[in-house]
Design an enzyme around this catalytic site. Sequence first.
Site, PDB file in Angstrom:
ATOM      1  N   LYS A  35       0.845  -1.210   0.000  1.00 43.35           N
ATOM      2  CA  LYS A  35       0.000   0.000   0.000  1.00 43.35           C
ATOM      3  C   LYS A  35       0.876   1.255   0.000  1.00 43.35           C
ATOM      4  O   LYS A  35       0.529   2.273  -0.616  1.00 43.35           O
ATOM      5  CB  LYS A  35      -0.914  -0.016   1.221  1.00 43.35           C
ATOM      6  CG  LYS A  35      -1.804   1.221   1.379  1.00 43.35           C
ATOM      7  CD  LYS A  35      -2.738   1.415   0.197  1.00 43.35           C
ATOM      8  CE  LYS A  35      -3.890   2.367   0.476  1.00 43.35           C
ATOM      9  NZ  LYS A  35      -3.579   3.599   1.177  1.00 43.35           N
ATOM     10  N   GLU A  90       0.719   6.867  -6.572  1.00 45.88           N
ATOM     11  CA  GLU A  90      -0.411   7.812  -6.609  1.00 45.88           C
ATOM     12  C   GLU A  90       0.089   9.257  -6.549  1.00 45.88           C
ATOM     13  O   GLU A  90      -0.412  10.127  -7.274  1.00 45.88           O
ATOM     14  CB  GLU A  90      -1.331   7.512  -5.432  1.00 45.88           C
ATOM     15  CG  GLU A  90      -2.521   8.430  -5.275  1.00 45.88           C
ATOM     16  CD  GLU A  90      -3.264   8.130  -3.991  1.00 45.88           C
ATOM     17  OE1 GLU A  90      -3.241   8.997  -3.084  1.00 45.88           O
ATOM     18  OE2 GLU A  90      -3.855   7.038  -3.875  1.00 45.88           O
TER      19      GLU A  90
END
Length: 307
Positions: free
Chosen positions: A164, A171
């Site tokens: 993550k 991102e």
Amino acid sequence: MDIGLVGLGKMGGNMRTRMRNGGVTVVGYDRNPDVSDVASLEELVEQLPSPKVVWVMVPAGDITRSTVEQLIELLGEGDVIVDGGNSRWTDDEKHAALAADKGIGYVDCGVSGGVWGLDNGYALMAGGTAEDIAKVQPAFDALKPEGDSGFVHAGRVGAGHFSKMVHNGIEYAMMQAYAEGFELLEKVDMVDNVTEVFDSWREGTVVRSWLLDLLVKALEEDPGLSKVRGYAEDSGEGLWTVEAAIDNAVPMHTIAASLFARFTSRQEESPAMQAVAAMRQQFGGHAVKAAEEKGLDPAAPDHADPV
């Protein structure tokens, strides 16, 4: 399946609803009594059948650490703690070791989906043993999007949050690329409607993505983004990603640059760029903006200076 869920904020509250919609019995606890199903962690644990599974969905750091330590005291052998927040993977290893001393399993789970997860499902990246993962699997199945993708058993404890972390680093870079493209399109007197340009990219192009969809939505609601201040926080994962890259000698030019761009956004006046302006003034006599307004005289060029 029965599961305890600690933390019923924007993410946790929606996750409780989605799990219940998927047939999972959820006992939720939050410090806000208006949204909590029980009055304490002790009551939450008491209401769960064995083996007990408790999912922690609170801010990373001290709050997660304190909650996990309390649960270790309340749970017993064969039970499982799931950390679904944005904890650093190194914390997972420490927490798992503490839990293992009492025979309690530990699963770390990176969760992506934000406020849209209730309807769209959450992407889940889990770390832990196969045995512990299996005890949580019905909850994973209820939370993930429909279809074959959206959930991965990434590896041992820590692997979920490490995955993550890298996801969030990527991102950062994607958001920065869209943002820089937006600024150039707005800056040049060439394009009549920037929002429509971005909207046209949403189908058939290689840069289409959910982030692009969200940018178009934001532009439709506020053309030119005049209502938004150019200040961007980071929740830690971008920094941790760059640190991991340094530790492992992995070049990470784009993600590092996007992280530093967020740091720049927090400065009303960049000290570094002030220094650049001052140096240009000194060696070439270049004008310094706002110098006179601050009661300073721009340095006159010294033509005797060989530079």
